[in-house]
Design a protein around this motif. Structure first.
Motif, PDB file in Angstrom:
ATOM      1  N   PHE A 124       0.825  -1.206   0.000  1.00 39.28           N
ATOM      2  CA  PHE A 124       0.000   0.000   0.000  1.00 39.28           C
ATOM      3  C   PHE A 124       0.863   1.261   0.000  1.00 39.28           C
ATOM      4  O   PHE A 124       0.439   2.300  -0.502  1.00 39.28           O
ATOM      5  CB  PHE A 124      -0.967  -0.036   1.177  1.00 39.28           C
ATOM      6  CG  PHE A 124      -1.815  -1.281   1.167  1.00 39.28           C
ATOM      7  CD1 PHE A 124      -2.771  -1.474   0.184  1.00 39.28           C
ATOM      8  CD2 PHE A 124      -1.612  -2.283   2.099  1.00 39.28           C
ATOM      9  CE1 PHE A 124      -3.533  -2.638   0.137  1.00 39.28           C
ATOM     10  CE2 PHE A 124      -2.370  -3.451   2.070  1.00 39.28           C
ATOM     11  CZ  PHE A 124      -3.329  -3.633   1.085  1.00 39.28           C
ATOM     12  N   ALA A 125       2.084   1.165   0.525  1.00 39.04           N
ATOM     13  CA  ALA A 125       3.010   2.298   0.455  1.00 39.04           C
ATOM     14  C   ALA A 125       3.524   2.486  -0.965  1.00 39.04           C
ATOM     15  O   ALA A 125       3.572   3.608  -1.473  1.00 39.04           O
ATOM     16  CB  ALA A 125       4.172   2.097   1.423  1.00 39.04           C
ATOM     17  N   TRP A 126       3.932   1.392  -1.624  1.00 40.43           N
ATOM     18  CA  TRP A 126       4.446   1.600  -2.989  1.00 40.43           C
ATOM     19  C   TRP A 126       3.327   1.981  -3.948  1.00 40.43           C
ATOM     20  O   TRP A 126       3.564   2.693  -4.919  1.00 40.43           O
ATOM     21  CB  TRP A 126       5.281   0.422  -3.475  1.00 40.43           C
ATOM     22  CG  TRP A 126       4.613  -0.861  -3.880  1.00 40.43           C
ATOM     23  CD1 TRP A 126       3.672  -1.043  -4.852  1.00 40.43           C
ATOM     24  CD2 TRP A 126       4.890  -2.180  -3.358  1.00 40.43           C
ATOM     25  NE1 TRP A 126       3.333  -2.372  -4.963  1.00 40.43           N
ATOM     26  CE2 TRP A 126       4.068  -3.097  -4.070  1.00 40.43           C
ATOM     27  CE3 TRP A 126       5.753  -2.677  -2.398  1.00 40.43           C
ATOM     28  CZ2 TRP A 126       4.083  -4.472  -3.818  1.00 40.43           C
ATOM     29  CZ3 TRP A 126       5.762  -4.040  -2.152  1.00 40.43           C
ATOM     30  CH2 TRP A 126       4.937  -4.916  -2.851  1.00 40.43           C
ATOM     31  N   GLU A 127       2.095   1.574  -3.655  1.00 43.38           N
ATOM     32  CA  GLU A 127       0.975   2.042  -4.475  1.00 43.38           C
ATOM     33  C   GLU A 127       0.727   3.535  -4.260  1.00 43.38           C
ATOM     34  O   GLU A 127       0.279   4.229  -5.188  1.00 43.38           O
ATOM     35  CB  GLU A 127      -0.282   1.239  -4.142  1.00 43.38           C
ATOM     36  CG  GLU A 127      -0.255  -0.185  -4.670  1.00 43.38           C
ATOM     37  CD  GLU A 127      -1.499  -0.982  -4.317  1.00 43.38           C
ATOM     38  OE1 GLU A 127      -1.674  -2.080  -4.878  1.00 43.38           O
ATOM     39  OE2 GLU A 127      -2.298  -0.517  -3.476  1.00 43.38           O
ATOM     40  N   THR A 128       0.998   4.026  -3.063  1.00 43.28           N
ATOM     41  CA  THR A 128       0.878   5.458  -2.786  1.00 43.28           C
ATOM     42  C   THR A 128       1.937   6.250  -3.543  1.00 43.28           C
ATOM     43  O   THR A 128       1.665   7.332  -4.082  1.00 43.28           O
ATOM     44  CB  THR A 128       1.011   5.718  -1.274  1.00 43.28           C
ATOM     45  OG1 THR A 128      -0.048   5.041  -0.582  1.00 43.28           O
ATOM     46  CG2 THR A 128       0.945   7.210  -0.959  1.00 43.28           C
ATOM     47  N   LEU A 129       3.145   5.721  -3.616  1.00 43.16           N
ATOM     48  CA  LEU A 129       4.258   6.422  -4.259  1.00 43.16           C
ATOM     49  C   LEU A 129       4.207   6.350  -5.787  1.00 43.16           C
ATOM     50  O   LEU A 129       4.658   7.277  -6.470  1.00 43.16           O
ATOM     51  CB  LEU A 129       5.587   5.825  -3.775  1.00 43.16           C
ATOM     52  CG  LEU A 129       5.904   5.982  -2.287  1.00 43.16           C
ATOM     53  CD1 LEU A 129       7.088   5.101  -1.899  1.00 43.16           C
ATOM     54  CD2 LEU A 129       6.196   7.436  -1.949  1.00 43.16           C
ATOM     55  N   LYS A 130       3.668   5.278  -6.320  1.00 42.42           N
ATOM     56  CA  LYS A 130       3.764   5.005  -7.755  1.00 42.42           C
ATOM     57  C   LYS A 130       3.237   6.120  -8.662  1.00 42.42           C
ATOM     58  O   LYS A 130       3.877   6.448  -9.671  1.00 42.42           O
ATOM     59  CB  LYS A 130       3.060   3.685  -8.084  1.00 42.42           C
ATOM     60  CG  LYS A 130       3.344   3.159  -9.492  1.00 42.42           C
ATOM     61  CD  LYS A 130       2.744   1.769  -9.673  1.00 42.42           C
ATOM     62  CE  LYS A 130       3.127   1.185 -11.029  1.00 42.42           C
ATOM     63  NZ  LYS A 130       2.562   1.940 -12.148  1.00 42.42           N
TER      64      LYS A 130
END
Length: 327
Positions: A124-130
């Protein structure tokens, strides 16, 4: 007759140039990471490139802190602010390798916000950053993580070149506990010690996204005895304030990374909320059965996040290829 020997002209170094020249001609082309390295080598450079260095304080460190603590709403707000202000600055921040200590107590050096999310299997963090990152930058950072790895200090020990959080030690102590508590001859004092000081200690060492699954209102086992899919961002019980467990010793909710976990309690969850218990109590072998449900859930979480990471890697390769495909 030979005259006096001519002295060579004084050498000119980079920092001997006028400050306005350095700021105008070099500063505008110097990324924060390079400015930081230069400032460490020279006190003069620290004042000259203060604007670049302030980026670390104003943006990089808060963003790292938000990501390691699972504060994704705050991270997204900061990213939006940066994007509106200066997209070039945003990319510099997202590619900056900083230093951060996560809630488990690991202190990382030379790590980007994305690399921490990837290390922790925080989907969910890398989806936020992407949405804010260039696919090539994301792929480069992922490749660097999986080839070079990251370094951190944990409980006074230096760990080098680790590619991702390792679930296996936690799974192993669960298995040892389950095997012992369900064996023919059980020393319950030893069982209690194993539960608190081995299982509890490894639980306390998980990164925030794993802790959040422990604390989530979603049970670790459904009515059919199966673990959840782990495809939704964790939601916490209404009584809790974020990622908290219910500590039976003090009869109240407590932060997951509190001092009691691994010292006087460890966590059971299974089909209920996460709660800390100091010992087996009157549960007997039932404690082993509950721990088995939890171990199965953590194993499922591990495999799910590895699959999520593989899907991200494939998606990035496809996006990068599409960028260079002739039109």
């Amino acid at each position: 007759m030979s005259g006096p020997r001519k002295q060579p002209p004084p050498s000119t170094t980079l920092l001997n140039l006028p400050n306005d020249v350095l700021q105008r001609e070099i500063g505008k082309k110097l990324d924060p990471q390079s400015a930081s390295h230069l400032a460490q080598a020279s006190t003069g450079a620290r004042s000259i490139f203060q604007s670049q260095l302030s980026i670390v304080k104003d943006y990089v460190q808060p963003l790292l802190n938000h990501i390691v603590k699972g504060e994704l709403t705050q991270a997204d707000q900061l990213l939006q602010q940066l994007q509106q202000q200066d997209d070039y600055l945003l990319q510099q921040v997202l590619n900056y390798q900083g230093k951060v200590t996560d809630p488990s107590g690991r202190t990382f050096t030379g790590i980007t916000v994305l690399q921490y999310a990837l290390w922790a299997y925080d989907r969910f963090a890398w989806e936020t950053l992407k949405p804010y990152m260039n696919p090539q930058d994301m792929l480069d950072q992922l490749n660097e993580l999986e080839t070079t790895g990251v370094d951190y200090i944990y409980q006074g020990q230096k760990v080098q070149h680790q590619h991702h959080y390792d679930f296996q030690p936690l799974l192993d102590v669960y298995e040892s506990y389950i095997n012992y508590v369900t064996s023919a001859q059980v020393d319950w004092t030893e069982t209690d010690r194993c539960w608190v000081h081995e299982v509890g200690e490894k639980q306390k060492g998980v990164p925030w996204p794993v802790a959040a699954e422990y604390c989530s209102s979603q049970p670790f086992v459904d009515q059919h005895g199966q673990p959840p899919a782990f495809n939704q961002r964790p939601q916490f019980p209404k009584q809790a304030r974020g990622a908290q467990i219910y500590n039976y010793l003090i009869d109240q909710w407590q932060d997951f990374f509190s001092g009691d976990l691994g010292v006087s309690i460890a966590i059971y969850k299974a089909a209920a909320r996460a709660f800390g218990r100091p010992r087996r109590g009157g549960w007997g072998a039932r404690g082993g059965a509950l721990a088995a449900f939890d171990r199965a859930a953590i194993a499922a979480l591990c495999e799910t996040r590895k699959s999520d990471l593989a899907a991200l890697r494939n998606a990035l390769h496809a996006e990068v290829a599409a960028q260079y495909r002739p039109r």
